[in-house]
Design an enzyme around this catalytic site. Structure first.
Site, PDB file in Angstrom:
ATOM      1  N   HIS A  54     -26.598  93.178   2.763  1.00  0.00           N
ATOM      2  CA  HIS A  54     -26.573  91.727   2.656  1.00  0.00           C
ATOM      3  C   HIS A  54     -25.562  91.096   3.604  1.00  0.00           C
ATOM      4  O   HIS A  54     -25.817  90.034   4.172  1.00  0.00           O
ATOM      5  CB  HIS A  54     -26.245  91.331   1.210  1.00  0.00           C
ATOM      6  CG  HIS A  54     -26.336  89.860   0.948  1.00  0.00           C
ATOM      7  ND1 HIS A  54     -27.533  89.200   0.861  1.00  0.00           N
ATOM      8  CD2 HIS A  54     -25.376  88.927   0.757  1.00  0.00           C
ATOM      9  CE1 HIS A  54     -27.312  87.909   0.612  1.00  0.00           C
ATOM     10  NE2 HIS A  54     -26.013  87.722   0.554  1.00  0.00           N
ATOM     11  N   TYR A  72     -25.905  93.299   7.842  1.00  0.00           N
ATOM     12  CA  TYR A  72     -27.168  93.338   8.588  1.00  0.00           C
ATOM     13  C   TYR A  72     -27.336  94.679   9.310  1.00  0.00           C
ATOM     14  O   TYR A  72     -27.861  94.756  10.409  1.00  0.00           O
ATOM     15  CB  TYR A  72     -27.237  92.180   9.596  1.00  0.00           C
ATOM     16  CG  TYR A  72     -27.286  90.823   8.950  1.00  0.00           C
ATOM     17  CD1 TYR A  72     -28.500  90.227   8.659  1.00  0.00           C
ATOM     18  CD2 TYR A  72     -26.122  90.139   8.601  1.00  0.00           C
ATOM     19  CE1 TYR A  72     -28.562  88.974   8.056  1.00  0.00           C
ATOM     20  CE2 TYR A  72     -26.172  88.896   7.987  1.00  0.00           C
ATOM     21  CZ  TYR A  72     -27.388  88.318   7.721  1.00  0.00           C
ATOM     22  OH  TYR A  72     -27.441  87.095   7.108  1.00  0.00           O
ATOM     23  N   GLU A  86     -30.879  80.302   3.386  1.00  0.00           N
ATOM     24  CA  GLU A  86     -30.478  81.615   2.877  1.00  0.00           C
ATOM     25  C   GLU A  86     -31.230  81.921   1.591  1.00  0.00           C
ATOM     26  O   GLU A  86     -31.749  81.027   0.925  1.00  0.00           O
ATOM     27  CB  GLU A  86     -28.962  81.676   2.642  1.00  0.00           C
ATOM     28  CG  GLU A  86     -28.151  81.798   3.912  1.00  0.00           C
ATOM     29  CD  GLU A  86     -26.758  82.349   3.652  1.00  0.00           C
ATOM     30  OE1 GLU A  86     -26.305  82.283   2.487  1.00  0.00           O
ATOM     31  OE2 GLU A  86     -26.128  82.825   4.602  1.00  0.00           O
ATOM     32  N   SER A  87     -31.216  83.205   1.233  1.00  0.00           N
ATOM     33  CA  SER A  87     -31.942  83.667   0.048  1.00  0.00           C
ATOM     34  C   SER A  87     -30.997  83.867  -1.133  1.00  0.00           C
ATOM     35  O   SER A  87     -29.816  84.164  -0.966  1.00  0.00           O
ATOM     36  CB  SER A  87     -32.627  84.998   0.362  1.00  0.00           C
ATOM     37  OG  SER A  87     -31.664  85.981   0.689  1.00  0.00           O
ATOM     38  N   HIS A  88     -31.535  83.708  -2.330  1.00  0.00           N
ATOM     39  CA  HIS A  88     -30.861  84.103  -3.569  1.00  0.00           C
ATOM     40  C   HIS A  88     -31.929  84.666  -4.496  1.00  0.00           C
ATOM     41  O   HIS A  88     -32.133  84.201  -5.619  1.00  0.00           O
ATOM     42  CB  HIS A  88     -30.123  82.921  -4.200  1.00  0.00           C
ATOM     43  CG  HIS A  88     -28.710  83.257  -4.555  1.00  0.00           C
ATOM     44  ND1 HIS A  88     -28.098  82.841  -5.704  1.00  0.00           N
ATOM     45  CD2 HIS A  88     -27.772  83.993  -3.902  1.00  0.00           C
ATOM     46  CE1 HIS A  88     -26.854  83.289  -5.756  1.00  0.00           C
ATOM     47  NE2 HIS A  88     -26.631  83.990  -4.669  1.00  0.00           N
ATOM     48  N   ASN A  89     -32.604  85.714  -4.007  1.00  0.00           N
ATOM     49  CA  ASN A  89     -33.809  86.204  -4.660  1.00  0.00           C
ATOM     50  C   ASN A  89     -33.532  87.002  -5.928  1.00  0.00           C
ATOM     51  O   ASN A  89     -33.981  86.630  -7.017  1.00  0.00           O
ATOM     52  CB  ASN A  89     -34.614  87.058  -3.676  1.00  0.00           C
ATOM     53  CG  ASN A  89     -35.007  86.289  -2.428  1.00  0.00           C
ATOM     54  OD1 ASN A  89     -35.034  85.066  -2.422  1.00  0.00           O
ATOM     55  ND2 ASN A  89     -35.301  87.001  -1.359  1.00  0.00           N
ATOM     56  N   HIS A  90     -32.822  88.103  -5.803  1.00  0.00           N
ATOM     57  CA  HIS A  90     -32.589  88.948  -6.972  1.00  0.00           C
ATOM     58  C   HIS A  90     -31.791  88.232  -8.066  1.00  0.00           C
ATOM     59  O   HIS A  90     -32.125  88.350  -9.247  1.00  0.00           O
ATOM     60  CB  HIS A  90     -31.896  90.250  -6.565  1.00  0.00           C
ATOM     61  CG  HIS A  90     -32.831  91.205  -5.875  1.00  0.00           C
ATOM     62  ND1 HIS A  90     -32.410  92.417  -5.368  1.00  0.00           N
ATOM     63  CD2 HIS A  90     -34.149  91.137  -5.617  1.00  0.00           C
ATOM     64  CE1 HIS A  90     -33.448  93.032  -4.815  1.00  0.00           C
ATOM     65  NE2 HIS A  90     -34.503  92.279  -4.950  1.00  0.00           N
ATOM     66  N   ASP A 131     -21.775  76.707   3.179  1.00  0.00           N
ATOM     67  CA  ASP A 131     -21.909  77.111   4.582  1.00  0.00           C
ATOM     68  C   ASP A 131     -21.882  75.891   5.496  1.00  0.00           C
ATOM     69  O   ASP A 131     -21.291  75.915   6.581  1.00  0.00           O
ATOM     70  CB  ASP A 131     -23.222  77.878   4.796  1.00  0.00           C
ATOM     71  CG  ASP A 131     -23.110  79.353   4.433  1.00  0.00           C
ATOM     72  OD1 ASP A 131     -21.984  79.871   4.428  1.00  0.00           O
ATOM     73  OD2 ASP A 131     -24.144  79.974   4.159  1.00  0.00           O
ATOM     74  N   GLY A 140     -29.655  82.268  10.524  1.00  0.00           N
ATOM     75  CA  GLY A 140     -30.570  82.500   9.417  1.00  0.00           C
ATOM     76  C   GLY A 140     -30.058  83.583   8.499  1.00  0.00           C
ATOM     77  O   GLY A 140     -28.854  83.813   8.377  1.00  0.00           O
TER      78      GLY A 140
END
Length: 764
Positions: free
Chosen positions: A63, A66, A110-114, A134, A555
């Site tokens: 995370h 990268y 940005e992601s906050h999936n889980h 950010d 990204g």
């Protein structure tokens, strides 16, 4: 929920680490493999302390580092088109572009999936909070947010649990911050069951001279932690929850999700802007993933190379936290600033006035070491650059998924198509009311779209539009798009199709596309098939941006979006930002002018691979996605921008999912006016094809010839479709005998019932 076991009884000091080299450490539980752990030992010349292990585990996580994607992401820089509009590129908290008149805009997704699967409300809420910080850290005032959401089937129990919480979390946090939510997408597909995607975008504005960076220059400068207190929430979120495959075992050991407080963040925004306004900050970093570990290592590595931190000084919400837990905590609403000694008192005064706790926790040094103490003993002594910038880099094996060939060969040509007017009518209504194409008012009504008073357009329009300057009308347009089915069939083309749709949506408002951000959602990078999909998608996006002349400003990569061995469809989500010289000249997608000519720009081909028609009617996925045509996309965009500027059109709506059928439905319902349409060629293809580089326009009365000339000069096909008017969508075309006849007519009230019924009935 249990956080990873991090510490030992008693404090693990640097001296103790040197004296006990064989002491076992829980590196695997923290997401590190044995080779990575050995490398840490090699860097330090000893075993790491538990606090050092905490730092390296989160900073070297997928995370944060990268490590599997970096070798591919370099293409965004290597292929970046030359432009003087890019003020800050990749590598910072967010990219910054020049939009003219001294104004700069920063934006990122940005992601906050889980976390949003584990605890939907807080997972989504803190996703919004994190992306907003950010933007603050670049020196900007946040002015709007967007979101791209994906869930399992609309009627699945998992979706019924996750979706309401996610939507409430996004609305609750964004509304409390006073930020308008101006657009996005909500998509349903079985591949996202138990692994929803929650991608949040924020955009902010500043003057060129106000840009801030994440650096810690100047030995002797003070390091100040300010914002909310540090607690046990989110410990291990970056290294364990966001950097591992979801399965039953990981569910049992998953860490707690961060808990957000939007009212504290609102105060933090205003506090930061006042600090920036008085030039009290020489470097700043938000605390998101990896918390204090990330902020200290990145600031030190990007500055004069060293920092001394007293962890005892960190204000705690829970006095029992061990030092390694303090380092890994992802408590929200926190920032870290580097401040000259003579300005510390004024910094503290401003924080106190905004009721923001602020504490000096360290000092910048030039030693090249990050040193941390706890209760008088040294517990961290590392070169910060090794944690922040020199993590592992993997060239993962690549191989096309084993089923790709059979998937592509299973074309939708074998599917039975509607063959008469009644069947076409049913298909129009079926698509209009399907989960992905139905109205999303139940979702968007929970978001404040007009707070701050500068929202010019918001969902369900082609793109969100925000005014930047009241006097000149300078503004921006934003669109966020993706299609996992297209990318499953061809990830290179799928990424370019996401780019082209967002590009087209921005141009449809009259804005000039300027820059790109992205959120790349994929399965496990340890799967060669997933890694091949990722590599191809990145290459496609980089090539597409190079061709269109718009740079990727930054990204996010989100891997491990899978449950067990089942990955989601590869889902690159692309955000495009465009500039309006004057937002008063924008157009929306509504049919409102009775008798006005409706025209179709672009070429329609027989393209149904990955289409909504195949998905909704048959649950089919196969063949190839629509042909990418970036040249046609650029030409169409130039026509739309010029036509809007010159007042040649009163409305524009792009064609994408669901084809012309869905475009007509949405424009008719949005404006409350019907249309009489004449189709040429195969009515099924004309209505439901998803060919790219197309838009429906409503021509300003008397401007037909000028629009035709503009299209001809740009090489964009244009054809008259019909006229606006009446209270029904009436379609004429080739009948079963080959003659022209009325195929069907659908009253607007029936269209509206179909289009707006699905989600409310589901949500109830």
């Amino acid at each position: 929920m249990e956080a990873p076991a991090l510490g030992y009884s008693g404090t693990d000091t640097v001296a103790a680490a040197a004296a006990s080299p064989e002491r076992p450490q829980p590196f695997a539980e923290l997401g590190m493999n044995e080779d990575e752990y050995k490398r840490v030992r090699h860097i330090l010349g000893r075993r790491p302390t538990s606090s050092e292990l905490a730092i390296y585990s989160v900073m070297w996580s997928e995370h944060c580092s990268y490590k599997s994607s970096k070798v591919h992401l370099r293409q965004f820089g290597e292929k970046a088109p030359k432009t003087d509009k890019l003020l800050v590129g990749m590598g910072e908290n967010a990219g910054v572009v020049d939009i003219g008149q001294g104004w700069a805009v920063t934006f990122k997704v940005e992601s906050h999936n889980h976390p949003s699967y584990v605890e939907p409300y807080q997972g989504a809420a803190t996703g919004v909070g994190g992306i907003v910080r950010d933007i603050i850290s670049m020196g900007a005032r946040p002015i709007a947010v967007m979101d791209s959401l994906r869930f399992g089937p609309a009627d699945a129990p998992d979706t019924q649990r996750v979706l309401p919480g996610v939507v409430a979390g996004i609305g609750g946090y964004g509304n409390s911050l006073g930020l308008p939510n101006i657009g996005g997408e909500t998509v349903f597909d079985a591949c996202y069951e138990q692994n929803p995607l929650v991608n949040a975008l924020c955009v902010g504005v500043m003057k060129h001279e106000d840009i801030k960076r994440a650096v810690a220059p100047g030995p002797g400068n003070r390091v100040i932690l300010f914002g909310a207190l540090t607690g046990p929430d989110g410990i291990g979120g970056a290294s364990v929850l966001a950097s591992a495959t979801f399965d039953e075992e990981s569910h049992r050991k998953r860490p707690s999700v961060q808990v957000g407080d939007p009212f504290t963040e609102k105060l933090l925004i205003e506090c930061c802007l006042e600090l920036f306004g008085e030039d009290l900050v020489v470097g700043i970093q938000d605390l998101g993933a990896a918390g204090v570990s990330c902020a200290t290592t990145e600031l030190a590595a990007a500055g004069t190379g060293g920092m001394h931190v007293d962890l005892d000084a960190v204000p705690l919400r829970d006095a029992t936290l061990l030092p390694e837990e303090i380092l890994m905590s992802e408590s929200q609403e926190r920032m870290m600033a580097v401040v000259e000694p003579g300005k510390v008192d004024r910094f503290m005064e401003i924080c106190a006035r905004w009721e923001i706790p602020a504490t000096v926790i360290g000092t910048v040094t030039d030693t090249g070491r990050l040193v941390m103490t706890w209760r008088g003993e040294t517990i961290v002594d590392i070169p910060p650059v090794t944690a922040a910038d020199e993590g592992p880099v993997y060239q993962r094996p690549l191989q096309p998924p084993a089923d790709l060939g059979s998937l592509q060969s299973d074309t939708p040509g074998r599917l039975t198509r509607p063959s008469n007017g009644d069947e076409l009518r049913r298909t129009v209504l079926w698509l209009a009311g399907s989960p992905n194409l139905a109205g999303k008012t139940w979702v968007t009504s929970q978001y404040d779209r007009y707070v701050m008073g500068n929202t010019v357009m918001a969902m369900p329009e082609n793109a969100g539009v925000v005014r930047i300057d009241d006097e000149s009308g300078l503004g921006i347009a934003l669109s966020l798009d993706g299609n996992g089915r297209y990318s499953r069939l061809d990830p290179y083309a799928g990424a370019q199709l996401a780019l082209s749709e967002a590009f087209r949506n921005v141009a449809a408002t009259g804005a000039r596309p300027l820059a790109v951000t992205n959120c790349l959602n994929f399965g496990s990078p340890e799967d060669p098939g997933v890694m091949w999909q990722f590599a191809r998608a990145v290459e496609g996006l980089a090539d597409g941006c190079q061709y269109l002349g718009i740079p990727v400003t930054g990204g996010n990569v989100s891997f491990y979006n899978q449950t067990g061995t089942t990955a989601i469809n590869p889902t690159p989500v692309v955000g495009v930002l465009g500039v309006h010289d004057d937002v008063r000249r924008r157009v929306n997608m509504s049919l409102t002018t009775d008798g006005a000519t409706i025209a179709l720009l672009g070429e329609t081909r027989e393209e149904f691979g990955g289409s909504e028609w195949a998905h909704v009617v048959y649950g089919h996925l196969g063949g190839l996605p629509p042909l990418v045509d970036l040249k046609a996309e650029a030409s169409l965009a130039s026509v739309l921008v010029n036509a809007v500027r010159d007042g040649l059109v009163t409305a524009v709506h792009d064609l994408s999912d669901g084809g012309l059928s869905q475009t007509l439905v949405e424009s008719c319902l949005r404006g409350g006016l019907g249309a009489k349409i004449t189709l040429h060629g195969d009515p099924f293809v004309a209505l439901f094809s998803e060919s790219v580089a197309r838009a429906m326009v409503v021509v300003t009365p008397g401007a037909e010839a000028r629009l035709a000339a503009l299209c001809e000069s740009a090489g964009v096909p244009v054809a008259q479709l019909g006229v606006a008017g009446g209270d029904a969508l009436t379609v004429t075309g080739r009948g079963t005998e080959g003659d022209q006849q009325e195929l069907f007519s659908i009253p607007l009230h029936e269209l509206r019932e179909a289009h707006e019924h699905m989600l409310p009935s589901y949500a109830d």
